[in-house]
Design a protein around this motif. Structure first.
Motif, PDB file in Angstrom:
ATOM      1  N   ASP A  42      57.351  38.897  29.802  1.00  0.00           N
ATOM      2  CA  ASP A  42      56.941  38.504  31.145  1.00  0.00           C
ATOM      3  C   ASP A  42      57.959  37.555  31.742  1.00  0.00           C
ATOM      4  O   ASP A  42      58.706  36.876  31.021  1.00  0.00           O
ATOM      5  CB  ASP A  42      55.561  37.825  31.111  1.00  0.00           C
ATOM      6  CG  ASP A  42      54.454  38.782  30.713  1.00  0.00           C
ATOM      7  OD1 ASP A  42      54.219  39.746  31.461  1.00  0.00           O
ATOM      8  OD2 ASP A  42      53.819  38.562  29.660  1.00  0.00           O
ATOM      9  N   SER A  53      56.152  37.770  24.014  1.00  0.00           N
ATOM     10  CA  SER A  53      55.013  37.808  23.087  1.00  0.00           C
ATOM     11  C   SER A  53      55.216  38.916  22.073  1.00  0.00           C
ATOM     12  O   SER A  53      55.687  40.005  22.414  1.00  0.00           O
ATOM     13  CB  SER A  53      53.697  38.045  23.845  1.00  0.00           C
ATOM     14  OG  SER A  53      53.489  37.045  24.823  1.00  0.00           O
ATOM     15  N   THR A  71      53.433  33.934  21.120  1.00  0.00           N
ATOM     16  CA  THR A  71      54.162  33.855  22.387  1.00  0.00           C
ATOM     17  C   THR A  71      55.177  32.731  22.361  1.00  0.00           C
ATOM     18  O   THR A  71      54.870  31.609  21.953  1.00  0.00           O
ATOM     19  CB  THR A  71      53.187  33.632  23.569  1.00  0.00           C
ATOM     20  OG1 THR A  71      52.298  34.735  23.658  1.00  0.00           O
ATOM     21  CG2 THR A  71      53.947  33.507  24.880  1.00  0.00           C
ATOM     22  N   CYS A 134      53.159  46.805  32.544  1.00  0.00           N
ATOM     23  CA  CYS A 134      51.764  46.389  32.625  1.00  0.00           C
ATOM     24  C   CYS A 134      51.462  45.781  33.991  1.00  0.00           C
ATOM     25  O   CYS A 134      52.255  45.004  34.518  1.00  0.00           O
ATOM     26  CB  CYS A 134      51.439  45.358  31.546  1.00  0.00           C
ATOM     27  SG  CYS A 134      51.266  46.068  29.902  1.00  0.00           S
ATOM     28  N   LYS A 139      51.576  40.259  28.353  1.00  0.00           N
ATOM     29  CA  LYS A 139      50.957  39.636  27.177  1.00  0.00           C
ATOM     30  C   LYS A 139      49.437  39.753  27.198  1.00  0.00           C
ATOM     31  O   LYS A 139      48.787  39.718  26.147  1.00  0.00           O
ATOM     32  CB  LYS A 139      51.370  38.175  27.064  1.00  0.00           C
ATOM     33  CG  LYS A 139      50.898  37.276  28.189  1.00  0.00           C
ATOM     34  CD  LYS A 139      51.395  35.855  27.996  1.00  0.00           C
ATOM     35  CE  LYS A 139      50.947  34.936  29.118  1.00  0.00           C
ATOM     36  NZ  LYS A 139      51.470  33.558  28.954  1.00  0.00           N
ATOM     37  N   ASP A 140      48.851  39.914  28.398  1.00  0.00           N
ATOM     38  CA  ASP A 140      47.394  40.050  28.478  1.00  0.00           C
ATOM     39  C   ASP A 140      46.913  41.352  27.866  1.00  0.00           C
ATOM     40  O   ASP A 140      45.762  41.454  27.429  1.00  0.00           O
ATOM     41  CB  ASP A 140      46.942  39.959  29.937  1.00  0.00           C
ATOM     42  CG  ASP A 140      47.045  38.549  30.498  1.00  0.00           C
ATOM     43  OD1 ASP A 140      47.184  37.610  29.688  1.00  0.00           O
ATOM     44  OD2 ASP A 140      46.992  38.390  31.735  1.00  0.00           O
ATOM     45  N   LYS A 143      45.709  41.032  24.385  1.00  0.00           N
ATOM     46  CA  LYS A 143      44.423  40.361  24.188  1.00  0.00           C
ATOM     47  C   LYS A 143      43.244  41.315  24.366  1.00  0.00           C
ATOM     48  O   LYS A 143      42.103  40.934  24.108  1.00  0.00           O
ATOM     49  CB  LYS A 143      44.286  39.200  25.176  1.00  0.00           C
ATOM     50  CG  LYS A 143      45.412  38.186  25.118  1.00  0.00           C
ATOM     51  CD  LYS A 143      45.250  37.153  26.227  1.00  0.00           C
ATOM     52  CE  LYS A 143      46.452  36.207  26.279  1.00  0.00           C
ATOM     53  NZ  LYS A 143      46.346  35.233  27.384  1.00  0.00           N
ATOM     54  N   LYS A 210      42.393  37.937  19.594  1.00  0.00           N
ATOM     55  CA  LYS A 210      42.672  36.732  20.347  1.00  0.00           C
ATOM     56  C   LYS A 210      44.122  36.350  20.138  1.00  0.00           C
ATOM     57  O   LYS A 210      44.681  36.580  19.093  1.00  0.00           O
ATOM     58  CB  LYS A 210      41.766  35.589  19.873  1.00  0.00           C
ATOM     59  CG  LYS A 210      40.267  35.908  20.033  1.00  0.00           C
ATOM     60  CD  LYS A 210      39.421  34.783  19.488  1.00  0.00           C
ATOM     61  CE  LYS A 210      37.934  35.104  19.629  1.00  0.00           C
ATOM     62  NZ  LYS A 210      37.100  34.021  19.077  1.00  0.00           N
ATOM     63  N   ASN A 214      49.129  30.170  22.216  1.00  0.00           N
ATOM     64  CA  ASN A 214      49.058  30.113  23.662  1.00  0.00           C
ATOM     65  C   ASN A 214      50.230  29.306  24.164  1.00  0.00           C
ATOM     66  O   ASN A 214      50.426  28.174  23.752  1.00  0.00           O
ATOM     67  CB  ASN A 214      47.752  29.449  24.096  1.00  0.00           C
ATOM     68  CG  ASN A 214      46.965  30.321  25.042  1.00  0.00           C
ATOM     69  OD1 ASN A 214      47.527  31.205  25.650  1.00  0.00           O
ATOM     70  ND2 ASN A 214      45.671  30.069  25.151  1.00  0.00           N
ATOM     71  N   ASP A 237      37.738  47.161  26.292  1.00  0.00           N
ATOM     72  CA  ASP A 237      38.687  47.469  27.352  1.00  0.00           C
ATOM     73  C   ASP A 237      39.285  48.849  27.135  1.00  0.00           C
ATOM     74  O   ASP A 237      39.392  49.316  26.004  1.00  0.00           O
ATOM     75  CB  ASP A 237      39.821  46.434  27.371  1.00  0.00           C
ATOM     76  CG  ASP A 237      39.296  45.026  27.565  1.00  0.00           C
ATOM     77  OD1 ASP A 237      38.675  44.772  28.597  1.00  0.00           O
ATOM     78  OD2 ASP A 237      39.512  44.185  26.662  1.00  0.00           O
TER      79      ASP A 237
END
Length: 407
Positions: A42, A53, A71, A134, A139-140, A143, A210, A214, A237
């Motif tokens: 990102d 990440s 990350t 994305c 990086k999301d 998750k 998770k 962070n 998801d």
């Protein structure tokens, strides 16, 4: 003399066996190795910096089989971030098993090969490594919780598999093909555009994915168990990659809709079978037909007629009705290969419209999506200098699309 050579051969073989069983040849202790299975990149908060990440699978030799996300923020290069992983965690990151590279939406505003050149230089990352963009932050995606309890990167890799490409619903690209298009005279390219969508709520055991870290790397690691963690209520998801981002000279310039993506795949990618909906006006109102389409022939060819460039799409496909939103006769249900003429005509018109839209959108953005400049360079080289900068706007497009019933 023969006995002497036999003894030399036996001594040499023994020496090689001794070296083989006593030397690790520089191999890294697996107990100190972090196996990187995917990388997400990102744009960083600071100009010219990146947040990198890594989704890692830690071998069972460390005590427990775990997977998690790491990350590194504010790295100048991907190589610097990979080195930082080693310094901060004590694990040596190996990219041999890295099968997926995800780019955040913001990174596509600049030349993405300033990022991807690291993977091209690396002798460890395979050329067949999948690449995608994305929506939002890459990086999301790590998750997200897969509804089938896969690690998120594995779930995305399945969505972007070669089998998905064959259905025409997703435009799949690997590192080799994306780089080949970028470095060609066309300079165009495309990547699947991935959106993470929340599907539903689920009860009981669910895989907890998770982020291990962070922001800046912390000193502690919170492993994600491969067996999942109990939680009262979780939402799974799904990954939607039905849209396609177009690139020119490494920058994202446009986005194809799902229908435009399907038409593009039918015309210019290794799509064998495609699935799509056709809406037909009938006497009882509008009817939606779900079609399975077999692509029997396709071409996209540049030619010159009276000194004017003409680009012709030719598609031959056979269709079969797999469903419809109306009650039909028993004959039509049992013999789904009997596709009414008006349905075939509607399919031809729809895909002509969507393919035309995809071409016009790419041309307006300056993206040579169909490799027209490459054909100009190879087959009409004398006209290359005169047309190379204006071919997308000066060309006449023709669409020869014909459907027949699947036999």
């Amino acid at each position: 003399m023969n006995k002497l050579w036999m003894r030399i051969f036996i001594c040499g073989a023994c020496a090689l066996l001794l070296l083989f069983f006593s030397n690790d040849f520089g191999l890294i202790d697996i107990q100190e190795t972090a196996i990187v299975i995917a990388i997400a990149i990102d744009k960083g908060e600071e100009e010219g910096k990146f947040d990198v990440s890594a989704q890692i699978a830690v071998p069972a030799g460390t005590g427990t089989g775990t997977a998690g996300n790491v990350t590194v923020t504010g790295a100048s290069t991907v190589g610097e971030a990979i080195t930082e992983l080693n310094h901060k965690t004590g694990w040596y990151p190996t990219l041999v098993h890295c099968k997926l590279v995800l780019l955040g939406e913001e990174t596509t505003r600049e030349n993405v090969f300033e990022i991807l050149d690291y993977f091209l230089r690396s002798e460890l990352v395979e050329d067949t490594c999948l690449v995608g963009v994305c929506e939002g932050l890459a990086k999301d995606a790590f998750k997200a919780t897969s509804p089938v309890k896969d690690i998120s990167s594995s779930a995305i890799s399945k969505v972007l598999s070669s089998e998905a490409q064959k259905t025409g619903l997703i435009s799949v690209t690997n590192l080799k093909d994306f780089a080949k298009n970028y470095y060609s005279v066309s300079g165009g390219g495309f990547l699947p555009f991935i959106a993470v969508k929340q599907e539903a709520e689920s009860q009981g055991d669910d895989q907890a994915q998770k982020p291990v870290f962070n922001g800046k790397i912390n000193s502690e690691i919170s492993p994600v168990s491969s067996e999942g963690a109990k939680s009262g209520e979780k939402k799974s998801d799904v990954f939607d990659a039905s849209r396609t981002m177009l690139f020119q000279n490494g920058k994202g310039v446009a986005l194809l809709t799902p229908d435009e993506t399907l038409a593009f795949n039918m015309a210019d990618t290794p799509t064998d079978y495609a699935f799509g909906n056709i809406e037909v006006d009938e006497k009882d109102g509008k009817v939606v037909y779900d079609l399975k389409m077999k692509i029997t022939k396709k071409s996209a060819q540049l030619s010159f007629e009276n000194g004017k460039p003409v680009f012709t799409f030719r598609i031959r496909a056979q269709a079969k009705i797999i469903d419809a939103n109306k009650s039909d006769s028993i004959l039509m249900i049992t013999q789904s290969a009997l596709v009414p003429e008006q349905v075939l005509n509607a399919a031809e018109e729809k895909f002509k419209k969507e393919l035309s839209s995809a071409f016009e959108k790419s041309a307006a953005a300056g993206c040579d999506l169909f490799g027209m400049k490459m054909q100009l360079y190879r087959f009409h080289h004398k006209k290359y200098n005169a047309y190379k900068n204006t071919i997308l706007n000066r060309v006449e497009t023709r669409y020869d699309i014909r459907f027949s019933a699947l036999k």
